[in-house]
Design a protein around this motif. Structure first.
Motif, PDB file in Angstrom:
ATOM      1  N   THR A 263     -26.283   2.387  14.150  1.00  0.00           N
ATOM      2  CA  THR A 263     -24.978   4.283  13.894  1.00  0.00           C
ATOM      3  C   THR A 263     -26.010   4.905  14.034  1.00  0.00           C
ATOM      4  O   THR A 263     -27.221   5.082  13.637  1.00  0.00           O
ATOM      5  CB  THR A 263     -24.481   3.958  12.915  1.00  0.00           C
ATOM      6  OG1 THR A 263     -25.251   4.148  11.846  1.00  0.00           O
ATOM      7  CG2 THR A 263     -23.665   2.502  13.173  1.00  0.00           C
TER       8      THR A 263
ATOM      9  N   ARG B  66     -24.431 -11.878  15.929  1.00  0.00           N
ATOM     10  CA  ARG B  66     -24.098 -10.781  16.246  1.00  0.00           C
ATOM     11  C   ARG B  66     -25.388  -9.842  17.007  1.00  0.00           C
ATOM     12  O   ARG B  66     -25.460  -8.712  16.590  1.00  0.00           O
ATOM     13  CB  ARG B  66     -23.366 -10.027  14.412  1.00  0.00           C
ATOM     14  CG  ARG B  66     -22.257 -10.498  14.080  1.00  0.00           C
ATOM     15  CD  ARG B  66     -22.051 -10.490  12.687  1.00  0.00           C
ATOM     16  NE  ARG B  66     -22.729  -8.724  12.593  1.00  0.00           N
ATOM     17  CZ  ARG B  66     -22.814  -8.723  10.967  1.00  0.00           C
ATOM     18  NH1 ARG B  66     -21.849  -8.967  10.615  1.00  0.00           N
ATOM     19  NH2 ARG B  66     -23.414  -7.723  10.792  1.00  0.00           N
TER      20      ARG B  66
ATOM     21  N   TYR C 195     -25.411  -7.430   2.921  1.00  0.00           N
ATOM     22  CA  TYR C 195     -24.852  -7.380   4.267  1.00  0.00           C
ATOM     23  C   TYR C 195     -24.863  -9.242   4.495  1.00  0.00           C
ATOM     24  O   TYR C 195     -25.310  -9.594   3.719  1.00  0.00           O
ATOM     25  CB  TYR C 195     -25.929  -7.583   5.289  1.00  0.00           C
ATOM     26  CG  TYR C 195     -25.667  -6.932   6.518  1.00  0.00           C
ATOM     27  CD1 TYR C 195     -25.390  -5.346   7.362  1.00  0.00           C
ATOM     28  CD2 TYR C 195     -26.319  -7.997   7.225  1.00  0.00           C
ATOM     29  CE1 TYR C 195     -25.217  -5.752   8.312  1.00  0.00           C
ATOM     30  CE2 TYR C 195     -26.672  -7.633   8.622  1.00  0.00           C
ATOM     31  CZ  TYR C 195     -25.840  -6.264   9.341  1.00  0.00           C
ATOM     32  OH  TYR C 195     -25.702  -6.853  10.507  1.00  0.00           O
TER      33      TYR C 195
ATOM     34  N   GLU D 276     -26.771  -3.664  14.687  1.00  0.00           N
ATOM     35  CA  GLU D 276     -25.976  -2.274  14.011  1.00  0.00           C
ATOM     36  C   GLU D 276     -26.330  -1.199  14.744  1.00  0.00           C
ATOM     37  O   GLU D 276     -27.754  -1.599  13.678  1.00  0.00           O
ATOM     38  CB  GLU D 276     -25.669  -2.813  13.283  1.00  0.00           C
ATOM     39  CG  GLU D 276     -24.251  -2.048  12.558  1.00  0.00           C
ATOM     40  CD  GLU D 276     -24.162  -2.134  11.005  1.00  0.00           C
ATOM     41  OE1 GLU D 276     -23.209  -0.985  10.415  1.00  0.00           O
ATOM     42  OE2 GLU D 276     -23.770  -3.226  10.486  1.00  0.00           O
TER      43      GLU D 276
END
Length: 176
Positions: free
Chosen positions: A34, A7, A174, A32
């Motif tokens: 955010t 990912r 996770y 990731e």
């Protein structure tokens, strides 16, 4: 374990600072990002291995998935052996982590305050680097304010760990 997460959204370079003047740049896979969370993965090359209950849990060649929480004074790493076995969590006590909006490339240098916490998969924990922290305080590498902050953060993390409230759920659940 060579961490090449499927990912990965490319790479990120960030700086880890240990007062008074040790700076290390890390290149990691960005998983990731955010406004409130950055997740990265990279291979580890610690200055010394870590054993817990006589079992190696962190060493060169191990991998980690790190979680950075905006405005929080810690990071949390999920640590994995080269064969992919998860060994536990490593927590650095830091000055509050900061970046702009949801842009991980604006991550400010992470300022390490010496104290660390190991959390085993069963929730037992161990405070690490008390000796390094004491030396940093004695040598004036940390201000009295930084030292008090570090101790308060560590105490809060230990208490939350003992209650089963730390690490945060996103870290506990996770999956790569």
């Amino acid at each position: 374990m060579t961490v090449h997460p499927p990912r990965s959204k490319g790479q990120i370079v960030f700086e880890f600072v240990r007062p008074p003047d040790r700076r290390v740049a890390f290149t990691a896979h960005l998983l990731e990002a955010t406004e409130h969370l950055i997740v990265v993965a990279h291979d580890l090359a610690p200055s010394r291995p870590l054993d817990y209950d006589g079992v190696p849990v962190l060493a060169a060649g191990y991998g980690a998935v790190w979680f950075l929480f905006k405005d929080q004074p810690f990071d949390v790493g999920r640590i994995y052996r080269p064969d992919g076995t998860w060994t536990g969590y490593y927590v650095d006590v830091l000055e509050p982590v900061r970046w702009q909006d949801a842009d991980p490339h604006t991550l400010d240098p992470l300022v390490d305050l010496f104290l660390d916490l190991w959390i085993a998969p069963d929730g037992r924990h161990l405070v690490l680097d008390e000796d390094e922290f004491a030396a940093a305080v004695r040598l004036g590498h940390l201000t009295p304010t930084q030292a008090a902050h570090a101790r308060a953060v560590l105490d809060a993390l230990v208490a939350a760990t003992a209650r089963g409230e730390f690490p945060p759920e996103v870290v506990r659940t996770y999956a790569l």
